[in-house]
Design an enzyme around this catalytic site. Sequence first.
Site, PDB file in Angstrom:
ATOM      1  N   ASP A  37       9.553   8.961  -2.368  1.00  0.00           N
ATOM      2  CA  ASP A  37       8.520   8.110  -1.745  1.00  0.00           C
ATOM      3  C   ASP A  37       8.596   6.650  -2.218  1.00  0.00           C
ATOM      4  OD1 ASP A  37       7.300   9.968  -0.053  1.00  0.00           O
ATOM      5  OD2 ASP A  37       5.937  10.672  -1.606  1.00  0.00           O
TER       6      ASP A  37
ATOM      7  N   TYR B 240       0.888   5.291   8.509  1.00  0.00           N
ATOM      8  CA  TYR B 240       1.894   5.190   9.575  1.00  0.00           C
ATOM      9  C   TYR B 240       1.447   5.785  10.904  1.00  0.00           C
ATOM     10  CZ  TYR B 240       2.783   9.945   7.977  1.00  0.00           C
ATOM     11  OH  TYR B 240       2.625  11.246   7.609  1.00  0.00           O
TER      12      TYR B 240
ATOM     13  N   ALA C 131      -4.537   4.681  -6.026  1.00  0.00           N
ATOM     14  CA  ALA C 131      -3.951   5.282  -7.230  1.00  0.00           C
ATOM     15  C   ALA C 131      -3.710   6.778  -7.007  1.00  0.00           C
ATOM     16  CB  ALA C 131      -4.872   5.059  -8.433  1.00  0.00           C
ATOM     17  N   GLY C 132      -3.541   7.159  -5.728  1.00  0.00           N
ATOM     18  CA  GLY C 132      -3.253   8.555  -5.395  1.00  0.00           C
ATOM     19  C   GLY C 132      -1.758   8.826  -5.508  1.00  0.00           C
TER      20      GLY C 132
ATOM     21  N   ASN D 196      -8.273   0.400  -7.578  1.00  0.00           N
ATOM     22  CA  ASN D 196      -8.635   1.676  -6.943  1.00  0.00           C
ATOM     23  C   ASN D 196     -10.133   1.881  -6.989  1.00  0.00           C
ATOM     24  OD1 ASN D 196      -7.737   4.114  -5.668  1.00  0.00           O
ATOM     25  ND2 ASN D 196      -8.337   5.229  -7.518  1.00  0.00           N
TER      26      ASN D 196
ATOM     27  N   ARG E 211      -8.768   6.514 -12.405  1.00  0.00           N
ATOM     28  CA  ARG E 211      -7.436   6.800 -11.859  1.00  0.00           C
ATOM     29  C   ARG E 211      -6.538   5.561 -11.913  1.00  0.00           C
ATOM     30  NH1 ARG E 211      -7.265   9.849  -6.120  1.00  0.00           N
ATOM     31  NH2 ARG E 211      -5.457  11.071  -6.687  1.00  0.00           N
TER      32      ARG E 211
ATOM     33  N   LYS F 251       3.147  18.802  -3.486  1.00  0.00           N
ATOM     34  CA  LYS F 251       4.041  17.925  -4.249  1.00  0.00           C
ATOM     35  C   LYS F 251       3.831  18.022  -5.761  1.00  0.00           C
ATOM     36  CE  LYS F 251       4.268  14.204  -0.809  1.00  0.00           C
ATOM     37  NZ  LYS F 251       4.270  12.742  -0.648  1.00  0.00           N
TER      38      LYS F 251
HETATM   39  P1  NAP Z   1      -4.211  10.744  -2.107  1.00  0.00           P
HETATM   40  O1  NAP Z   1      -3.364  11.177  -3.240  1.00  0.00           O
HETATM   41  O2  NAP Z   1      -5.291  11.632  -1.599  1.00  0.00           O
HETATM   42  O3  NAP Z   1      -4.862   9.313  -2.494  1.00  0.00           O
HETATM   43  C1  NAP Z   1      -5.806   8.693  -1.645  1.00  0.00           C
HETATM   44  C2  NAP Z   1      -6.079   7.277  -2.146  1.00  0.00           C
HETATM   45  O4  NAP Z   1      -6.915   6.638  -1.174  1.00  0.00           O
HETATM   46  C3  NAP Z   1      -6.810   7.210  -3.475  1.00  0.00           C
HETATM   47  O5  NAP Z   1      -6.433   6.061  -4.164  1.00  0.00           O
HETATM   48  C4  NAP Z   1      -8.279   7.113  -3.009  1.00  0.00           C
HETATM   49  O6  NAP Z   1      -9.126   6.507  -3.960  1.00  0.00           O
HETATM   50  C5  NAP Z   1      -8.124   6.184  -1.830  1.00  0.00           C
HETATM   51  N1  NAP Z   1      -9.227   6.257  -0.880  1.00  0.00           N
HETATM   52  C6  NAP Z   1      -9.523   7.267  -0.017  1.00  0.00           C
HETATM   53  N2  NAP Z   1     -10.609   6.963   0.714  1.00  0.00           N
HETATM   54  C7  NAP Z   1     -11.014   5.729   0.295  1.00  0.00           C
HETATM   55  C8  NAP Z   1     -12.094   4.866   0.677  1.00  0.00           C
HETATM   56  N3  NAP Z   1     -12.969   5.207   1.626  1.00  0.00           N
HETATM   57  N4  NAP Z   1     -12.205   3.671   0.052  1.00  0.00           N
HETATM   58  C9  NAP Z   1     -11.321   3.311  -0.912  1.00  0.00           C
HETATM   59  N5  NAP Z   1     -10.283   4.085  -1.323  1.00  0.00           N
HETATM   60  C10 NAP Z   1     -10.133   5.280  -0.717  1.00  0.00           C
HETATM   61  O7  NAP Z   1      -3.303  10.423  -0.813  1.00  0.00           O
HETATM   62  P2  NAP Z   1      -1.787   9.887  -0.758  1.00  0.00           P
HETATM   63  O8  NAP Z   1      -0.883  11.049  -0.626  1.00  0.00           O
HETATM   64  O9  NAP Z   1      -1.584   8.917  -1.877  1.00  0.00           O
HETATM   65  O10 NAP Z   1      -1.783   9.150   0.661  1.00  0.00           O
HETATM   66  C11 NAP Z   1      -2.477   7.937   0.867  1.00  0.00           C
HETATM   67  C12 NAP Z   1      -2.106   7.358   2.236  1.00  0.00           C
HETATM   68  O11 NAP Z   1      -0.724   7.053   2.264  1.00  0.00           O
HETATM   69  C13 NAP Z   1      -2.326   8.299   3.429  1.00  0.00           C
HETATM   70  O12 NAP Z   1      -2.786   7.532   4.510  1.00  0.00           O
HETATM   71  C14 NAP Z   1      -0.951   8.831   3.739  1.00  0.00           C
HETATM   72  O13 NAP Z   1      -0.765   9.168   5.108  1.00  0.00           O
HETATM   73  C15 NAP Z   1      -0.099   7.610   3.398  1.00  0.00           C
HETATM   74  N6  NAP Z   1       1.284   7.957   3.028  1.00  0.00           N
HETATM   75  C16 NAP Z   1       2.269   7.330   3.691  1.00  0.00           C
HETATM   76  C17 NAP Z   1       3.568   7.616   3.356  1.00  0.00           C
HETATM   77  C18 NAP Z   1       4.674   6.955   4.120  1.00  0.00           C
HETATM   78  O14 NAP Z   1       5.814   7.390   3.995  1.00  0.00           O
HETATM   79  N7  NAP Z   1       4.406   5.900   4.867  1.00  0.00           N
HETATM   80  C19 NAP Z   1       3.879   8.522   2.337  1.00  0.00           C
HETATM   81  C20 NAP Z   1       2.815   9.134   1.648  1.00  0.00           C
HETATM   82  C21 NAP Z   1       1.499   8.836   2.008  1.00  0.00           C
HETATM   83  P3  NAP Z   1      -9.886   7.394  -5.100  1.00  0.00           P
HETATM   84  O15 NAP Z   1      -8.861   7.650  -6.176  1.00  0.00           O
HETATM   85  O16 NAP Z   1     -10.979   6.520  -5.521  1.00  0.00           O
HETATM   86  O17 NAP Z   1     -10.323   8.664  -4.406  1.00  0.00           O
END
Ligand code: NAP
Length: 284
Positions: free
Chosen positions: A110, A222, A135-136, A157, A162, A65
Amino acid sequence: MKIFGIFGDPIEHSLSPAMQNAAFRALGMDGCYHAFRVSRPRLKDAVIGAGAMGFGGLNLTIPLKEEALSLDFLEADDLARAIGAVNTISFSGEAGEEKGKNRIQGYNTDGWGALSALQDAGVKVKGSRVLLIGAGGAARAIAYALDREGAEVSIANRNLKRAHELAASVGGISYCLCDLEPLVRQADVIINATSVGMREGDGRIIDSRLLKSHHVVFDIVYNRETELLWDARSIGAAAIDGVMMLVYQGARAFEIWTGRKAPADVMERAVRESLEERRQRKSR
Ligand code: NAP
């Protein structure tokens, strides 16, 4: 027949083919949607190839992305640029036409998906105090959508830097995860946009004792019912899972590609059925 697809790596668990093919079938359209494993270094060739073969449109997922914004031929809209990620690509012009007639445009749906999921559940976003945890990539898209809609957003976060960067770019306020207690107390809507909860045994991002029945709790995970949502439901708070965000981001992409209103109810059913099949397969 028009071909559509999702590029990513890994890609085999994507629910988008089931969801988008159900939409094409329901509208009697001659479209077909496949998942393609495309690694980051091959993104450019893959997008050019899809355009050359007359694909109707693409979705991008992890890890492509952000990379998409570096493609010099891709015209990303302002929202995708601000978020820093493209999840939908449209092609205009027919395959084989000379250069100049073909345009490859990028969007990010999104945030739209998250906002629609909240609105679908009856949440009035404008003026609401929203605690966004994460904040991902997904959190970035949601933060922009909430800000545009007039919500008051606090971002917490694990990696504070971030959170600061995201808050600075959308105008919210950033906090450390250690500040959650007062933030949860003050919030109307709580959104988990972290990956915590994706796996059984992940634990809880919020201590269940902090949740109250007036909260709206939205967990964008999800693939399973998270502990956060169980906690919310058990005290009578509104609980929204990530399926509807997935459905609405896909529905928006479908509308960009086809100009037709997407059958969100059919798409939701396809996603929930696929998830149920996976659960049953796993428990066998
Ligand atoms: P990403 O860019 O890798 O971001 C991951 C986020 O989770 C960051 O804020 C990270 O914090 C945090 N995190 C990970 N492990 C953690 C822990 N043990 N404790 C606290 N914070 C933690 O991933 P993303 O693409 O944003 O996706 C995040 C989630 O959203 C996933 O589960 C994904 O499946 C879901 N999602 C759902 C949809 C939907 O349509 N429903 C769409 C996109 C994503 P740090 O910055 O501190 O590492």
